[in-house]
Design a protein around this motif. Sequence first.
Motif, PDB file in Angstrom:
ATOM      1  N   ALA A 128      -9.113  26.881   2.140  1.00 40.94           N
ATOM      2  CA  ALA A 128     -10.387  27.444   3.107  1.00 40.94           C
ATOM      3  C   ALA A 128     -11.663  27.566   2.118  1.00 40.94           C
ATOM      4  CB  ALA A 128      -9.712  28.988   3.470  1.00 40.94           C
ATOM      5  N   ALA A 129     -11.450  27.853   1.103  1.00 40.89           N
ATOM      6  CA  ALA A 129     -12.794  28.257   0.273  1.00 40.89           C
ATOM      7  C   ALA A 129     -13.302  26.752  -0.012  1.00 40.89           C
ATOM      8  CB  ALA A 129     -12.634  28.624  -1.220  1.00 40.89           C
ATOM      9  N   VAL A 130     -12.628  25.797  -0.403  1.00 42.56           N
ATOM     10  CA  VAL A 130     -13.221  24.339  -0.455  1.00 42.56           C
ATOM     11  C   VAL A 130     -14.014  23.832   0.906  1.00 42.56           C
ATOM     12  CG1 VAL A 130     -12.754  21.977  -0.710  1.00 42.56           C
ATOM     13  CG2 VAL A 130     -11.803  23.454  -1.975  1.00 42.56           C
ATOM     14  N   PHE A 131     -13.122  24.053   1.937  1.00 39.17           N
ATOM     15  CA  PHE A 131     -13.658  23.684   3.452  1.00 39.17           C
ATOM     16  C   PHE A 131     -14.970  24.380   3.645  1.00 39.17           C
ATOM     17  CE2 PHE A 131     -14.164  24.096   7.935  1.00 39.17           C
ATOM     18  CZ  PHE A 131     -14.124  22.768   8.318  1.00 39.17           C
ATOM     19  N   ALA A 132     -14.844  25.641   3.544  1.00 37.00           N
ATOM     20  CA  ALA A 132     -16.205  26.462   3.819  1.00 37.00           C
ATOM     21  C   ALA A 132     -17.229  26.227   2.881  1.00 37.00           C
ATOM     22  CB  ALA A 132     -15.669  28.261   3.921  1.00 37.00           C
ATOM     23  N   LEU A 133     -17.098  25.965   1.845  1.00 37.09           N
ATOM     24  CA  LEU A 133     -18.223  25.825   0.677  1.00 37.09           C
ATOM     25  C   LEU A 133     -18.665  24.275   1.008  1.00 37.09           C
ATOM     26  CD1 LEU A 133     -19.694  26.920  -1.716  1.00 37.09           C
ATOM     27  CD2 LEU A 133     -18.250  25.814  -2.853  1.00 37.09           C
ATOM     28  N   GLY A 134     -17.841  23.216   1.300  1.00 36.38           N
ATOM     29  CA  GLY A 134     -18.190  22.138   1.697  1.00 36.38           C
ATOM     30  C   GLY A 134     -19.049  22.053   2.804  1.00 36.38           C
ATOM     31  N   THR A 135     -18.788  22.531   4.011  1.00 35.09           N
ATOM     32  CA  THR A 135     -19.821  22.782   5.182  1.00 35.09           C
ATOM     33  C   THR A 135     -21.037  23.638   4.864  1.00 35.09           C
ATOM     34  OG1 THR A 135     -18.520  24.388   5.965  1.00 35.09           O
ATOM     35  CG2 THR A 135     -17.562  22.409   6.767  1.00 35.09           C
ATOM     36  N   GLY A 136     -20.988  24.505   4.170  1.00 33.18           N
ATOM     37  CA  GLY A 136     -21.910  25.310   4.058  1.00 33.18           C
ATOM     38  C   GLY A 136     -23.013  24.622   2.955  1.00 33.18           C
ATOM     39  N   VAL A 137     -22.606  24.049   1.806  1.00 42.47           N
ATOM     40  CA  VAL A 137     -23.393  23.773   0.614  1.00 42.47           C
ATOM     41  C   VAL A 137     -23.316  22.377   0.596  1.00 42.47           C
ATOM     42  CG1 VAL A 137     -23.834  23.951  -1.707  1.00 42.47           C
ATOM     43  CG2 VAL A 137     -23.014  25.820  -0.489  1.00 42.47           C
ATOM     44  N   GLY A 138     -22.048  21.632   0.678  1.00 45.23           N
ATOM     45  CA  GLY A 138     -22.109  20.362   0.482  1.00 45.23           C
ATOM     46  C   GLY A 138     -22.606  19.400   1.154  1.00 45.23           C
ATOM     47  N   MET A 139     -22.428  19.592   2.661  1.00 44.31           N
ATOM     48  CA  MET A 139     -23.167  18.790   3.722  1.00 44.31           C
ATOM     49  C   MET A 139     -24.698  19.274   3.868  1.00 44.31           C
ATOM     50  SD  MET A 139     -20.220  18.875   6.921  1.00 44.31           S
ATOM     51  CE  MET A 139     -18.929  17.730   6.931  1.00 44.31           C
ATOM     52  N   ALA A 140     -24.878  20.355   3.509  1.00 40.47           N
ATOM     53  CA  ALA A 140     -26.478  20.594   3.411  1.00 40.47           C
ATOM     54  C   ALA A 140     -27.214  19.801   2.248  1.00 40.47           C
ATOM     55  CB  ALA A 140     -26.726  22.051   3.030  1.00 40.47           C
ATOM     56  N   ILE A 141     -26.478  19.208   1.412  1.00 36.21           N
ATOM     57  CA  ILE A 141     -27.099  18.539   0.317  1.00 36.21           C
ATOM     58  C   ILE A 141     -26.695  16.960   0.257  1.00 36.21           C
ATOM     59  CG2 ILE A 141     -26.946  18.194  -2.362  1.00 36.21           C
ATOM     60  CD1 ILE A 141     -26.196  21.004  -2.704  1.00 36.21           C
ATOM     61  N   CYS A 142     -25.508  16.752   0.748  1.00 40.19           N
ATOM     62  CA  CYS A 142     -25.201  15.113   0.705  1.00 40.19           C
ATOM     63  C   CYS A 142     -24.585  14.769   2.018  1.00 40.19           C
ATOM     64  CB  CYS A 142     -24.393  14.967  -0.449  1.00 40.19           C
ATOM     65  SG  CYS A 142     -22.787  15.518  -0.606  1.00 40.19           S
ATOM     66  N   LEU A 143     -24.820  15.316   3.061  1.00 42.22           N
ATOM     67  CA  LEU A 143     -24.480  14.981   4.299  1.00 42.22           C
ATOM     68  C   LEU A 143     -22.931  14.533   4.619  1.00 42.22           C
ATOM     69  CD1 LEU A 143     -27.618  13.264   5.321  1.00 42.22           C
ATOM     70  CD2 LEU A 143     -27.078  15.549   5.685  1.00 42.22           C
ATOM     71  N   ASN A 144     -22.695  13.380   4.813  1.00 43.11           N
ATOM     72  CA  ASN A 144     -21.232  12.789   5.088  1.00 43.11           C
ATOM     73  C   ASN A 144     -20.425  12.761   3.746  1.00 43.11           C
ATOM     74  OD1 ASN A 144     -22.637  12.120   7.536  1.00 43.11           O
ATOM     75  ND2 ASN A 144     -21.038  11.209   8.076  1.00 43.11           N
ATOM     76  N   ALA A 145     -21.143  12.635   2.671  1.00 48.92           N
ATOM     77  CA  ALA A 145     -20.579  12.666   1.466  1.00 48.92           C
ATOM     78  C   ALA A 145     -20.080  13.971   0.792  1.00 48.92           C
ATOM     79  CB  ALA A 145     -21.336  11.858   0.443  1.00 48.92           C
ATOM     80  N   ALA A 146     -19.714  14.912   1.708  1.00 47.50           N
ATOM     81  CA  ALA A 146     -19.547  16.411   1.287  1.00 47.50           C
ATOM     82  C   ALA A 146     -18.122  16.317   0.629  1.00 47.50           C
ATOM     83  CB  ALA A 146     -19.592  17.237   2.020  1.00 47.50           C
ATOM     84  N   TRP A 147     -17.261  15.286   1.553  1.00 42.20           N
ATOM     85  CA  TRP A 147     -15.780  15.069   1.051  1.00 42.20           C
ATOM     86  C   TRP A 147     -15.568  14.594  -0.382  1.00 42.20           C
ATOM     87  CZ3 TRP A 147     -13.609  10.443  -0.385  1.00 42.20           C
ATOM     88  CH2 TRP A 147     -14.536   9.410  -0.117  1.00 42.20           C
ATOM     89  N   LEU A 148     -16.644  13.670  -0.796  1.00 40.90           N
ATOM     90  CA  LEU A 148     -16.544  13.067  -2.084  1.00 40.90           C
ATOM     91  C   LEU A 148     -16.879  13.950  -3.103  1.00 40.90           C
ATOM     92  CD1 LEU A 148     -16.135  10.484  -3.665  1.00 40.90           C
ATOM     93  CD2 LEU A 148     -18.586   9.927  -3.229  1.00 40.90           C
ATOM     94  N   ALA A 149     -18.065  15.089  -2.758  1.00 38.28           N
ATOM     95  CA  ALA A 149     -18.503  15.992  -3.678  1.00 38.28           C
ATOM     96  C   ALA A 149     -17.247  17.073  -3.810  1.00 38.28           C
ATOM     97  CB  ALA A 149     -19.630  16.558  -3.292  1.00 38.28           C
TER      98      ALA A 149
END
Length: 355
Positions: free
Chosen positions: A31-52
């Motif tokens: 849950a934390a990885v998903f929430a952080l990825g959508t909140g921070v990761g996607m804001a920085i690297c868009l579709n590559a949030a999964w890679l980050a």
Amino acid sequence: MPNTTPESVVAARIRAAYRVRACAAAVCTGAAVFALGTGVGMAICLNAAWLAAAAALPACALLTLLAHRALTSSRPARLRNALLAALMLLLAVFALAALVSLAKQTMLPHATISYIARTSFLMAALCCAFGGAGVSRLMFALRFVLVLGLAALCALSLRGESASGLFPLLGPGARQVALAALCMLAGAAPVLLLALPPAELAEIDEATRLGATPGPGFFLWRVLLGGAIGVLLLAALSLGGPYERIAQETSWGQRMLLARASGPRAGGTQTALLILQAAALLLCAAQTMLAGAQALSAALPRLQPFALPVVLALCAGLLTALVYTGLETTLRAAPLLSLPAAAAGALCLGRRESP
């Protein structure tokens, strides 16, 4: 009938309690990885949030090994427990903020943020009334529902949709992906739940508990599976549409939508996905609040009768502050959770007890 000795019964009970605890840590980590990825990761690297987000998996493995070392150490750990109490409190606030943002953009678009925050906190507090064992067992009972349900519903929502292609999945550039990966390290923080022994084993002698504690591999694969599910959910978001859409979605709750209503049956799929997402975030908030109370009781034994009310009051105060300052404050501060997590992990290093 087999000749079951009391020692084997106690050992089986300890192993079962740790199995439930490991499952709870895995759900919270995903849950934390998903929430952080959508909140921070996607804001920085868009579709590559999964890679980050994949960078959080090695951090999960390391923190699991450190947490296991804490379980097999008998050294005094007041400072470590104090850090864990603060970390779990902040993680609970983060999970509640994610739940509020998701509910505002989906289920309760016309409700005020303060109303959603009060309702979310009240539901998490009611979950805490069942104790740490109750919440952990509920997460253990729902583990297949959460995993298989999310996987099936994501596959159903992606079927017939135009994928974004492979090239956009690599992100806008190496610099942005590296920065997002650094921020995603905080997604491994819930793993330190494992540094606290299950509350239901409190009456068992410490030497017996230490001798029956499973090895690190027992926890490692479960935690990594939970983190990997969070990464896969981010990949499903990236595959669901072009990166231009993600760039246009400035709201945290909008980016957490795993399915968009685009057909006669898409609304039911989206509703089911929202229920599972909300349940995971709510249980994560309740579990981390209870873990914070347990760590606070271990750090300050005199506060043991009041540990949970203190944690609930602090959580309510921080969530109220976020309501008035804006939920975006959570996203700016969330990557910093890796600092207390690293400090608490370092304090998990201690002298091992021989079984």
